[in-house]
Design an enzyme around this catalytic site. Structure first.
Site, mmCIF file in Angstrom:
data_model
loop_
_atom_site.group_PDB
_atom_site.id
_atom_site.type_symbol
_atom_site.label_atom_id
_atom_site.label_comp_id
_atom_site.label_asym_id
_atom_site.label_seq_id
_atom_site.Cartn_x
_atom_site.Cartn_y
_atom_site.Cartn_z
ATOM 1 N N LYS A 111 48.365 41.415 -2.034
ATOM 2 C CA LYS A 111 47.615 40.159 -2.115
ATOM 3 C C LYS A 111 47.734 39.313 -0.854
ATOM 4 O O LYS A 111 46.899 38.439 -0.614
ATOM 5 C CB LYS A 111 48.082 39.355 -3.339
ATOM 6 N N LYS A 192 42.767 51.451 -10.664
ATOM 7 C CA LYS A 192 42.809 50.975 -12.042
ATOM 8 C C LYS A 192 41.618 50.060 -12.322
ATOM 9 O O LYS A 192 41.209 49.283 -11.453
ATOM 10 C CB LYS A 192 44.118 50.210 -12.268
ATOM 11 N N LYS A 195 39.885 43.491 -13.842
ATOM 12 C CA LYS A 195 39.005 42.348 -14.076
ATOM 13 C C LYS A 195 38.793 41.536 -12.808
ATOM 14 O O LYS A 195 37.881 40.718 -12.747
ATOM 15 C CB LYS A 195 39.574 41.461 -15.188
#
Length: 328
Positions: A111, A192, A195
């Site tokens: 991130k 994966k 969302k």
């Protein structure tokens, strides 16, 4: 009953991957475990959030917990920010954690990559995640492969605290059920299903309407072989679709392969789309009922009160051992 803790971040739309990989197991666990299921809104703000979106998505996740079948009379459902003991123990855990082990966290590396300005909260939030677990003395933590590192850090911090201040925390264990799966992205099965993926076509959201579900599955990546076969190494995208089909239909992969033997991907994808759309219909109906009834706020209040009751006992014990003057 053993105590279980888990949570989902209110960032983006919850996907069918969240349901198959986590929420369906929450529903099973509540019957024979003491369960605490959070909406981890304090984690969400480690990266910038639109306030209105954060508010809506927090309520959305909580309502989807209920729609999926989590019973508030059996499990505590609450917002992390409604239980201030999380944040307080989180700070205490930052004084136990070392910078080196926080720098090694994979999610921090991912991130923060390429960013000039990195929020300090993104760096230290694994200490908050450890506090989430330790403040309840949770014994079982449902985790996927991407969360194992955080649980290992939690165990390291618990051991360090116990060595320094006496036996305070028990060691949480990973709960990795056989039923459940890591559902991958529809456009790239090496990743994966997430969302937070900017490509909405890569995931099926639990609140997608049937037309959107059909479109996403019809456009899901496959391969040129046109053979419905489970082979994760050579046919990862088709294998992923088979996994989704298996979990939703309750059929074995072998049964599905036999059903579509000699057929192209078209019939398989069409049937899968209808299967998923039909599966989501009652969940979405219950979700709308929860949002319209106003019951959500009572559930969150009740869950937070129970969580605070348990968390305060552990926090008081921690602070006494560390030498804080306690109120009388």
């Amino acid at each position: 009953m053993k105590r279980v803790l888990s949570g989902i971040q209110p960032s983006g739309q919850l996907t069918i991957g969240n349901y198959i990989g986590a929420m369906q197991n929450f529903v099973k666990l509540q019957h024979d475990h003491e369960c605490f299921f959070m909406i981890v809104d304090l984690h969400a703000i480690t990266v910038p959030q639109d306030p209105a979106a954060l508010r809506e998505q927090s309520e959305q996740v909580a309502a989807l917990y209920l729609a999926a079948g989590i019973d508030p009379s059996k499990a505590s459902i609450f917002l992390q920010s409604h239980v201030p003991q999380h944040a307080e123990l989180g700070w205490l855990m930052t004084t136990i954690a070392n910078m080196g082990e926080l720098e090694r966290m994979t999610q921090f590396k991912e991130k923060s990559a390429g960013k000039e300005s990195i929020p300090a909260g993104l760096f230290v939030y694994p200490a908050l995640m450890a506090a989430d677990i330790l403040v309840y003395n949770a014994e079982l933590i449902p985790v996927g492969d991407d969360q194992k590192q955080h649980l290992e850090l939690t165990r390291d911090l618990a051991n360090r605290f116990n060595h320094r201040y006496g036996d305070t925390f028990q060691m949480p264990e990973p709960y990795m059920p056989e039923v459940g799966a890591r559902i991958m992205s529809l456009d790239d099965a090496s990743k994966k299903m997430s969302k937070s993926n900017p490509n909405a076509g890569s995931y099926i959201a639990l609140l997608d309407d049937p037309a959107i579900v059909r479109k996403k599955i019809s456009r899901a990546k496959t391969d040129s072989e046109a053979l419905v076969k489970f082979d994760p190494e050579n046919k990862p995208e088709v294998s992923n679709l088979l996994g989704i089909y298996s979990h939703i239909a309750g059929l074995s992969v072998a049964e599905i392969e036999a059903k579509y033997e000699g057929q192209m991907y078209g019939p398989f994808k069409k049937d899968l789309a209808e299967l998923v759309a039909n599966f989501l219909e009652p969940l979405q109906a219950r979700y709308r009922e929860v949002r319209q009834s106003g019951e959500l706020y009572d559930v969150l209040k009740q869950g937070a009160e129970r969580a605070q009751e348990v968390a305060q006992l552990k926090l008081d014990d921690v602070k006494k051992r560390m030498g804080f003057v306690m109120p009388r």
